[in-house]
Design an enzyme around this catalytic site. Structure first.
Site, PDB file in Angstrom:
ATOM      1  N   THR A 124       0.138   3.247  -4.537  1.00 56.38           N
ATOM      2  CA  THR A 124      -0.760   2.225  -3.986  1.00 56.38           C
ATOM      3  C   THR A 124      -2.140   2.414  -4.622  1.00 56.38           C
ATOM      4  O   THR A 124      -2.686   3.521  -4.608  1.00 56.38           O
ATOM      5  CB  THR A 124      -0.824   2.390  -2.459  1.00 56.38           C
ATOM      6  OG1 THR A 124       0.505   2.231  -1.962  1.00 56.38           O
ATOM      7  CG2 THR A 124      -1.738   1.365  -1.831  1.00 56.38           C
ATOM      8  N   HIS A 217       1.109  -4.674   8.805  1.00 59.10           N
ATOM      9  CA  HIS A 217       1.985  -3.850   9.648  1.00 59.10           C
ATOM     10  C   HIS A 217       1.165  -3.123  10.711  1.00 59.10           C
ATOM     11  O   HIS A 217       1.530  -3.065  11.888  1.00 59.10           O
ATOM     12  CB  HIS A 217       2.750  -2.821   8.797  1.00 59.10           C
ATOM     13  CG  HIS A 217       3.617  -3.453   7.745  1.00 59.10           C
ATOM     14  ND1 HIS A 217       4.138  -2.755   6.686  1.00 59.10           N
ATOM     15  CD2 HIS A 217       4.041  -4.727   7.594  1.00 59.10           C
ATOM     16  CE1 HIS A 217       4.847  -3.576   5.927  1.00 59.10           C
ATOM     17  NE2 HIS A 217       4.796  -4.774   6.463  1.00 59.10           N
ATOM     18  N   PHE A 262     -10.010 -22.484   7.224  1.00 54.63           N
ATOM     19  CA  PHE A 262     -11.243 -22.387   7.994  1.00 54.63           C
ATOM     20  C   PHE A 262     -10.956 -21.692   9.329  1.00 54.63           C
ATOM     21  O   PHE A 262      -9.821 -21.349   9.647  1.00 54.63           O
ATOM     22  CB  PHE A 262     -11.834 -23.788   8.194  1.00 54.63           C
ATOM     23  CG  PHE A 262     -13.263 -23.747   8.671  1.00 54.63           C
ATOM     24  CD1 PHE A 262     -14.153 -22.805   8.181  1.00 54.63           C
ATOM     25  CD2 PHE A 262     -13.719 -24.655   9.621  1.00 54.63           C
ATOM     26  CE1 PHE A 262     -15.463 -22.753   8.630  1.00 54.63           C
ATOM     27  CE2 PHE A 262     -15.026 -24.613  10.072  1.00 54.63           C
ATOM     28  CZ  PHE A 262     -15.900 -23.655   9.581  1.00 54.63           C
ATOM     29  N   CYS A 268      -7.585 -24.397  23.192  1.00 55.00           N
ATOM     30  CA  CYS A 268      -6.720 -23.338  23.735  1.00 55.00           C
ATOM     31  C   CYS A 268      -7.058 -21.931  23.243  1.00 55.00           C
ATOM     32  O   CYS A 268      -7.291 -21.040  24.048  1.00 55.00           O
ATOM     33  CB  CYS A 268      -5.268 -23.640  23.401  1.00 55.00           C
ATOM     34  SG  CYS A 268      -4.710 -25.148  24.191  1.00 55.00           S
ATOM     35  N   ARG A 331     -13.279 -30.138  21.281  1.00 52.99           N
ATOM     36  CA  ARG A 331     -13.639 -28.953  22.055  1.00 52.99           C
ATOM     37  C   ARG A 331     -13.538 -27.687  21.213  1.00 52.99           C
ATOM     38  O   ARG A 331     -12.519 -27.424  20.599  1.00 52.99           O
ATOM     39  CB  ARG A 331     -12.729 -28.822  23.287  1.00 52.99           C
ATOM     40  CG  ARG A 331     -13.135 -29.777  24.386  1.00 52.99           C
ATOM     41  CD  ARG A 331     -12.143 -29.755  25.503  1.00 52.99           C
ATOM     42  NE  ARG A 331     -10.856 -30.280  25.082  1.00 52.99           N
ATOM     43  CZ  ARG A 331      -9.752 -30.207  25.822  1.00 52.99           C
ATOM     44  NH1 ARG A 331      -9.769 -29.591  26.989  1.00 52.99           N
ATOM     45  NH2 ARG A 331      -8.638 -30.731  25.384  1.00 52.99           N
TER      46      ARG A 331
HETATM   47  N1  NAD Z   1       5.331   7.707   1.349  1.00 57.00           N
HETATM   48  C1  NAD Z   1       5.637   6.448   1.467  1.00 57.00           C
HETATM   49  O1  NAD Z   1       6.393   6.033   2.348  1.00 57.00           O
HETATM   50  C2  NAD Z   1       5.046   5.430   0.523  1.00 57.00           C
HETATM   51  C3  NAD Z   1       5.537   4.128   0.534  1.00 57.00           C
HETATM   52  C4  NAD Z   1       5.001   3.201  -0.357  1.00 57.00           C
HETATM   53  C5  NAD Z   1       3.997   3.579  -1.230  1.00 57.00           C
HETATM   54  N2  NAD Z   1       3.522   4.850  -1.204  1.00 57.00           N
HETATM   55  C6  NAD Z   1       2.475   5.212  -2.183  1.00 57.00           C
HETATM   56  O2  NAD Z   1       3.119   5.897  -3.247  1.00 57.00           O
HETATM   57  C7  NAD Z   1       2.282   6.939  -3.747  1.00 57.00           C
HETATM   58  C8  NAD Z   1       3.005   8.275  -3.631  1.00 57.00           C
HETATM   59  O3  NAD Z   1       3.248   8.523  -2.268  1.00 57.00           O
HETATM   60  P1  NAD Z   1       4.110   9.772  -1.802  1.00 57.00           P
HETATM   61  O4  NAD Z   1       4.172   9.723  -0.328  1.00 57.00           O
HETATM   62  O5  NAD Z   1       5.358   9.840  -2.599  1.00 57.00           O
HETATM   63  O6  NAD Z   1       3.109  10.964  -2.263  1.00 57.00           O
HETATM   64  P2  NAD Z   1       3.344  12.542  -2.166  1.00 57.00           P
HETATM   65  O7  NAD Z   1       2.022  13.137  -1.855  1.00 57.00           O
HETATM   66  O8  NAD Z   1       4.531  12.859  -1.314  1.00 57.00           O
HETATM   67  O9  NAD Z   1       3.735  12.913  -3.665  1.00 57.00           O
HETATM   68  C9  NAD Z   1       2.867  12.813  -4.746  1.00 57.00           C
HETATM   69  C10 NAD Z   1       3.339  13.772  -5.814  1.00 57.00           C
HETATM   70  O10 NAD Z   1       2.544  13.590  -6.994  1.00 57.00           O
HETATM   71  C11 NAD Z   1       2.432  14.853  -7.601  1.00 57.00           C
HETATM   72  N3  NAD Z   1       1.372  14.846  -8.624  1.00 57.00           N
HETATM   73  C12 NAD Z   1       0.027  14.922  -8.466  1.00 57.00           C
HETATM   74  N4  NAD Z   1      -0.583  14.904  -9.666  1.00 57.00           N
HETATM   75  C13 NAD Z   1       0.388  14.789 -10.603  1.00 57.00           C
HETATM   76  C14 NAD Z   1       0.385  14.706 -12.026  1.00 57.00           C
HETATM   77  N5  NAD Z   1      -0.757  14.708 -12.745  1.00 57.00           N
HETATM   78  N6  NAD Z   1       1.566  14.603 -12.652  1.00 57.00           N
HETATM   79  C15 NAD Z   1       2.721  14.568 -11.950  1.00 57.00           C
HETATM   80  N7  NAD Z   1       2.776  14.664 -10.614  1.00 57.00           N
HETATM   81  C16 NAD Z   1       1.621  14.754  -9.950  1.00 57.00           C
HETATM   82  C17 NAD Z   1       2.191  15.796  -6.432  1.00 57.00           C
HETATM   83  O11 NAD Z   1       2.412  17.135  -6.773  1.00 57.00           O
HETATM   84  C18 NAD Z   1       3.205  15.256  -5.431  1.00 57.00           C
HETATM   85  O12 NAD Z   1       4.448  15.889  -5.553  1.00 57.00           O
HETATM   86  C19 NAD Z   1       0.991   6.854  -2.933  1.00 57.00           C
HETATM   87  O13 NAD Z   1       0.072   6.050  -3.633  1.00 57.00           O
HETATM   88  C20 NAD Z   1       1.414   6.162  -1.671  1.00 57.00           C
HETATM   89  O14 NAD Z   1       0.351   5.472  -1.061  1.00 57.00           O
HETATM   90  C21 NAD Z   1       4.039   5.781  -0.367  1.00 57.00           C
END
Ligand code: NAD
Length: 438
Positions: A124, A217, A262, A268, A331
């Site tokens: 994200t 959500h 808008f 209501c 109104r």
């Molecule tokens: N967890 C969810 O349910 C979910 C759902 C949709 C989107 N996201 C998004 O996806 C992304 C990842 O989420 P997550 O929950 O899997 O994160 P997480 O923290 O579980 O995992 C991230 C991983 O990235 C690794 N990392 C950090 N720097 C790195 C590098 N330079 N090279 C390789 N690996 C590296 C970390 O060691 C870690 O294992 C986030 O942006 C999150 O917002 C998460």
């Protein structure tokens, strides 16, 4: 396909397992060596339903390798899915440090690569990050241009922890934000078989959709929980209420009321919200989400007022006065509030609304007008063309196609149109068109 996955947390590990299950060759990369060791041993680095069996199976298939070497992973794959964490910084901003470090590594690896490569950012990311932050880093480090040596695109991830394999296999939709056809087709090859719609859009829209979905959500959960708190205080079963609310697929669980436009008003919504807040105050129930709705609506009205005042034009023609197209109900119409404000600021005002005939207004509708804009009768004009002819700025609050046609035909180049209704045919207008927030 040969795919590299960067970041083996919830998103990356599940993607690695599912893509390998589906026959792809996957290289997983993480900076955390304990996660790499687990995957090498056929174990899952995250607790997720189905992952224990799936990881054991795909590790045994020989299609999964893991490494800390980002460079080699880029060289050995055609597509990279980037799933590193983007947590909150202490001030609430997004901490992109892991992503930034990785982008440098990816760029440097691309310097050595002759074949084209697709980088798919799945973490994200705040809108603009891919195009304004990550792409320039990769271009600088690689000496190649986006769209020539490589493609940078964004595909939001919609899986939920706890049901992530099921969500991977049946997402609500696949959205790819890209600037070229090639990466879209590559991702269609990879994900087009999933049982959902596949949409391609701009990179920024794809980045924003992810935030919008998560915010929605969170809003839904808080709305249901606030409703439950009020229900408890009133001795009503909240499950029964929310169950019934969700059965309305016409207005409640539907696209209704979800199109930007808008402010709301009418006889209501404002009064029922006020009564809800009064009920909650009387019972000491806090409803901050509900309490924020009217102020939020007011901010929207103020934005329209500011846009007209900032234009510096003094002769205003309002097209539309009632609270929505097709009614004469004035109104709590936000357009009446606009009129009231313009009059208060000493602007010269003319109003056209084909549904509103003061002589026919009765009861509460009439009282509202007498109280808020008693002299509106002098400002109402029965001819759209006259209002257009005498105005410097037209505020369009009516979505009636006949009215919009009239504006298209008669508005002049020197005029400004403030569009409150997402007018169709805006392109055909001679006047300069300003959207309310679009
Ligand atoms: N967890 C969810 O349910 C979910 C759902 C949709 C989107 N996201 C998004 O996806 C992304 C990842 O989420 P997550 O929950 O899997 O994160 P997480 O923290 O579980 O995992 C991230 C991983 O990235 C690794 N990392 C950090 N720097 C790195 C590098 N330079 N090279 C390789 N690996 C590296 C970390 O060691 C870690 O294992 C986030 O942006 C999150 O917002 C998460």
């Amino acid at each position: 396909m040969k795919i590299s996955i960067f970041g083996l947390g919830y998103v990356g590990a599940v993607s690695l397992a599912c893509l390998a299950r589906d026959g792809h060759t996957v290289i997983g990369v993480d900076v955390d060596s304990s996660k790499l060791d687990l995957i090498r041993a056929g174990k899952t680095p995250v607790v997720e339903e189905g992952m224990v069996d799936l990881m054991a199976r795909v590790a045994a298939s020989g299609r999964v390798t893991v490494s800390e070497d980002a460079r080699q992973a880029v060289l050995d794959s055609e597509v990279s899915l980037v799933c590193v964490g983007t947590p909150s910084a202490p001030n609430g901003s997004q901490d992109q440090s892991a992503m930034l470090r990785l982008a440098h590594d990816l760029g440097r690896a691309m310097r050595e690569k002759g074949e084209p490569h697709v980088f798919v950012f799945r973490s994200t990311l705040v809108p603009g990050t891919v195009e304004e932050v990550l792409r320039p880093i990769i271009e600088r480090e690689s000496g190649k241009k986006d769209g020539e040596g490589f493609h940078a695109c964004f595909q939001p991830e919609f899986l939920r922890e706890g049901s992530s394999i099921r969500d991977y296999d049946k997402p609500p939709f696949t959205i790819v934000g890209a600037n070229a056809a090639a990466p879209v087709e590559k991702l269609r090859e990879l994900f087009g078989r999933l049982p959902c719609e596949f949409y391609s859009t701009s990179v920024r829209a794809a980045e924003m959709v992810k935030y919008c979905c998560n915010n929605f959500h969170a809003l839904k959960i808080s709305f249901a929980n606030e409703t439950a708190r009020l229900c408890e205080a009133l001795g009503v079963d909240p499950f029964e209420v929310m169950d019934l609310v969700c059965k309305d697929r016409q207005l409640n669980i539907s696209p209704a009321y979800l199109k930007p436009g808008f402010a709301f008003g009418g006889s209501c919504l404002p009064k029922d919200l006020r009564a809800t807040l009064h009920m909650s105050r009387m019972r000491d129930v806090e409803l901050p989400v509900h309490a924020a709705i009217m102020p939020s609506n007011r901010v929207h009205i103020d934005r329209a007022i500011a846009k007209v005042l900032e234009s510096g034009r003094r002769r205003v023609g309002m097209i539309g006065l009632s609270f929505k197209t097709g009614t004469d109900d004035l109104r709590e119409s936000p357009l009446v509030l606009l009129a009231e404000h313009f009059i208060g600021k000493g602007l010269s005002l003319m109003v056209y609304d084909p549904e509103v005939h003061l002589s026919r207004l009765l009861g509460a509708n009439r009282r509202f007008i007498e109280q808020h804009v008693p002299h509106i009768g002098e400002l109402l004009c029965a001819e759209l063309t006259e209002v257009i002819a005498k105005s410097e700025v037209l505020v369009v609050g009516l979505a009636d196609p006949r009215v919009l046609e009239g504006i298209e035909r008669h508005a002049r180049e020197d005029q400004l149109v403030l569009d409150l209704v997402d007018m169709q045919k805006r392109a055909g207008l001679r006047a300069q068109v300003l959207g309310l927030c679009w």
